[in-house]
Design a protein around this motif. Structure first.
Motif, short mmCIF file in Angstrom:
data_model
loop_
_atom_site.label_atom_id
_atom_site.label_comp_id
_atom_site.label_asym_id
_atom_site.label_seq_id
_atom_site.Cartn_x
_atom_site.Cartn_y
_atom_site.Cartn_z
N LYS A 136 1.78 3.60 3.05
CA LYS A 136 2.83 2.62 3.36
C LYS A 136 2.52 2.04 4.74
O LYS A 136 3.18 2.36 5.72
CB LYS A 136 4.20 3.28 3.33
CG LYS A 136 4.58 3.87 1.98
CD LYS A 136 5.96 4.51 2.02
CE LYS A 136 6.33 5.10 0.67
NZ LYS A 136 7.67 5.76 0.72
N GLY B 165 2.78 -0.93 6.13
CA GLY B 165 3.79 -1.73 6.81
C GLY B 165 4.83 -0.86 7.52
O GLY B 165 5.18 -1.11 8.68
N ARG C 24 0.15 -5.74 2.98
CA ARG C 24 0.38 -6.07 1.56
C ARG C 24 -0.90 -6.63 0.96
O ARG C 24 -1.73 -7.22 1.66
CB ARG C 24 1.49 -7.14 1.41
CG ARG C 24 2.89 -6.70 1.75
CD ARG C 24 3.80 -7.91 1.72
NE ARG C 24 3.93 -8.48 0.39
CZ ARG C 24 4.17 -9.77 0.14
NH1 ARG C 24 4.26 -10.62 1.15
NH2 ARG C 24 4.30 -10.21 -1.10
N TYR C 25 -1.01 -6.45 -0.35
CA TYR C 25 -2.14 -6.98 -1.11
C TYR C 25 -1.57 -7.78 -2.27
O TYR C 25 -0.80 -7.25 -3.09
CB TYR C 25 -3.04 -5.85 -1.59
CG TYR C 25 -3.61 -5.03 -0.45
CD1 TYR C 25 -4.82 -5.36 0.13
CD2 TYR C 25 -2.89 -3.96 0.09
CE1 TYR C 25 -5.33 -4.64 1.20
CE2 TYR C 25 -3.38 -3.24 1.17
CZ TYR C 25 -4.60 -3.59 1.71
OH TYR C 25 -5.08 -2.88 2.79
N VAL C 26 -1.94 -9.06 -2.33
CA VAL C 26 -1.30 -9.98 -3.28
C VAL C 26 -2.38 -10.74 -4.07
O VAL C 26 -3.34 -11.25 -3.49
CB VAL C 26 -0.39 -10.99 -2.55
CG1 VAL C 26 0.27 -11.94 -3.54
CG2 VAL C 26 0.67 -10.26 -1.72
N LYS D 137 -6.60 -0.30 -3.56
CA LYS D 137 -5.34 -0.85 -3.10
C LYS D 137 -4.51 -1.35 -4.28
O LYS D 137 -5.06 -1.82 -5.28
CB LYS D 137 -5.57 -2.00 -2.11
CG LYS D 137 -6.45 -1.65 -0.93
CD LYS D 137 -5.87 -0.52 -0.10
CE LYS D 137 -6.77 -0.18 1.09
NZ LYS D 137 -6.25 0.96 1.88
N GLU E 11 0.28 -6.69 -5.52
CA GLU E 11 1.38 -7.40 -6.16
C GLU E 11 0.78 -8.60 -6.88
O GLU E 11 -0.05 -9.31 -6.33
CB GLU E 11 2.40 -7.89 -5.12
CG GLU E 11 3.03 -6.79 -4.29
CD GLU E 11 3.89 -7.37 -3.18
OE1 GLU E 11 4.50 -8.45 -3.40
OE2 GLU E 11 3.94 -6.77 -2.10
N VAL F 228 3.95 -15.04 1.39
CA VAL F 228 2.96 -14.18 2.05
C VAL F 228 2.84 -14.59 3.52
O VAL F 228 3.33 -15.65 3.92
CB VAL F 228 1.58 -14.27 1.37
CG1 VAL F 228 1.68 -13.83 -0.07
CG2 VAL F 228 1.01 -15.68 1.46
N ASP G 237 -1.15 -10.50 5.44
CA ASP G 237 -1.35 -9.99 4.08
C ASP G 237 -2.75 -10.34 3.58
O ASP G 237 -3.39 -11.28 4.06
CB ASP G 237 -0.31 -10.58 3.12
CG ASP G 237 1.11 -10.22 3.52
OD1 ASP G 237 1.30 -9.15 4.10
OD2 ASP G 237 2.03 -11.03 3.24
#
Length: 518
Positions: free
Chosen positions: A186, A188, A319-321, A347, A350, A437, A441
């Motif tokens: 986690k 973030g 984050r990974y988007v 990873k 999203e 985003v 990110d």
């Protein structure tokens, strides 16, 4: 007449059972504290076996081999007589002593540079054995503590990097060794907790095994409430981490320093940093000459693509988007390509699927981990025509449905196309991206929008949203040669291959890592 003994016997049985129950509770509590937790009772905890206040704990590397000269400190913080005491077996191992010596050398260097001081209150994050805490106390930094998922008292208490059991602005010095930052599940929350517990002007030291510029800049962006003091490369502790990049940061602001301007939509134009531009030099070359059989050439070219995660470490991202613009069915590119082939470095991404064709919307209702946007990516919010043409050169065989393209609604009479036409809602894609985003990110995008890329890409540049994309896979549509009909070009698109090549070239020259897709 015999005396009535039923009532006393009944009371005696109740008292015996109550006594046995109390003994069972005490035994259960003891088993939990000693066997399961493997540590002493917490302060203020419900415990029948609390440690005596004058219990002594051995400190100092030298004492591990010479107990007769051991210095001891009581749990109340007062000096106690120097008497030999039993120490944890782990402390006597060669591996632990080697770790203590390594960290002692690291901390001595930091002391000589005024980054660390004996009067500092220090925290070592996610340290399983507490060797770094041990080294700090050996050097006279007495107010040092470590946290780990399973505590190992007296050096390490129970806690985690992303959920620390401390008040805000509590520490002068925070140490993250052993690559714990990139390993955090986690990230973030991990960063937010360090910002909360580190004092203003306090120091943060991170040890990482990542040695590329991309990861270094990503880490600095991650801890954007700090300024960089220095960075150096040192030999690692063991074969698991033979190389270490030591990064020293200093907190420069108080609460609320972590704010993302890009998430508010206030950022307009942007400039791609030089380290991202350097990565483009390592990318596969663009196909300069128009392919005679594009359906074969472009597919083969995909095997030569140098993915960004194959060139750099992407660990330092909150984050990974993945954004699939023109996603079609769930199995089209999300499953067949991204989930199976894209190197994600373990990873969790999203996933956003943007698809205007209502034929595929039901396909996403039962899919977990995917957010469907049932609209058309466009340059503004307005009604559009979504037109399905029977293009013999570009069909989705599984669905028996041609690829759709959009055009603005110009008249009440609608489109004059002979194809299947629906009126749909378009949305400002660049604006949505900026509100979804941030630059911190990691964002991967695949875009297959049937010619609309010549509208969307300039809009992304104009708004600055293009800088939010780390890697772009773009299918450019032009009047290419058709597979069905040799010698004939598709009449569906007006652009030429030269115009597509110019689009790819301009993206790369602007610092965008883009790949030719099919």
């Amino acid at each position: 007449m015999e005396p009535n003994v039923g009532k006393p016997s009944f009371l005696r049985n109740i008292l015996v059972r109550l006594f046995l129950f109390c003994v069972f509770v005490i035994a259960l509590r003891f088993a939990y504290v000693v066997t399961i937790r493997g540590e002493s009772c917490d302060v203020g905890d419900f415990c029948f076996f609390a440690l005596p206040e004058n219990l002594n704990v051995v400190t100092g590397v030298a004492q591990l081999t010479d107990s007769s000269s051991s210095a001891v400190i009581s749990s109340s913080g007062k000096a106690a007589p120097s008497t030999p005491k039993k120490i944890p077996d782990l402390w006597a191992t060669a591996g632990f002593q080697k770790s203590v010596q390594f960290y002692s050398s690291v901390f001595q260097d930091l002391m000589s540079e005024a980054v660390l001081s004996p009067n500092f209150k220090t925290l070592c994050v996610d340290t399983a054995t507490g060797a770094d805490v041990f080294a700090l106390r050996e050097l006279g930094v007495e107010e040092s503590i470590g946290i780990s998922k399973k505590g190992f008292k007296p050096l390490v208490i129970q806690g985690q990097g992303f959920k620390q059991p401390f008040s805000r602005e509590n520490f002068d010095f925070v140490f993250c060794g052993g690559g714990v930052v990139e390993k955090s599940a986690k990230l973030g929350d991990f960063v937010a907790e360090i910002e909360r517990t580190l004092k203003p002007e306090g120091f943060l030291v991170v040890h990482t095994g990542a040695n590329d510029t991309y990861s270094f800049e990503s880490l600095l962006g991650l801890f954007n409430f700090c300024k960089l003091v220095k960075s150096r490369d040192i030999d690692g502790l063991n074969s698991k981490m033979p190389f270490i990049r030591e990064i020293v940061l200093q907190k420069i602001g108080g609460e609320g320093s972590m704010q993302e301007n890009s998430s508010t939509g206030s950022v307009k134009k942007c400039s791609v940093p030089s380290y991202k531009r350097d990565l483009i030099k390592k990318a596969e070359p663009l196909i300069v000459e128009e392919p005679k059989k594009p359906w074969i050439t472009l597919k083969k070219n995909a095997q030569k693509i140098k993915y960004l995660p194959s060139m750099v470490d992407i660990s330092f991202k909150p984050r990974y988007v993945y954004v699939d613009v023109g996603a079609r069915s769930y199995g089209s590119s999300i499953v067949s390509w991204f989930k199976k082939q894209y190197p994600k470095q373990n990873k969790t991404f999203e996933i956003y699927a943007i698809e205007a064709d209502k034929t595929f919307h039901n396909d996403y209702k039962i899919k977990k981990g995917v957010t469907l946007l049932p609209y058309a990516a466009w340059v503004r919010n307005e009604s559009l025509f979504f037109e399905i043409n029977e293009d013999p050169g570009h069909k989705e065989v599984a669905k028996g449905r041609g690829m759709g393209r959009i055009q603005p609604v110009q008249t009440a009479g609608g489109s004059t196309s002979s194809g299947d036409v629906d009126q749909i809602q378009g949305f400002d894609f660049a604006d949505w991206l900026k509100h979804t985003v941030t630059e911190r990110d990691y964002v991967v995008m695949k875009m297959d929008v049937e010619g609309t890329e010549f509208d969307l890409i300039p809009r992304l540049f104009k708004t600055g949203a293009i800088c939010l994309i780390d890697e772009l896979f773009l299918e450019c549509h032009y009047n290419r040669w058709q597979k069905c009909c040799p010698g004939e070009r598709s009449a569906k698109y007006e652009k030429t291959y030269g115009q597509c090549l110019n689009l790819f070239t301009s993206l790369r020259e602007s610092g965008v890592l883009v790949h030719q897709w099919w």
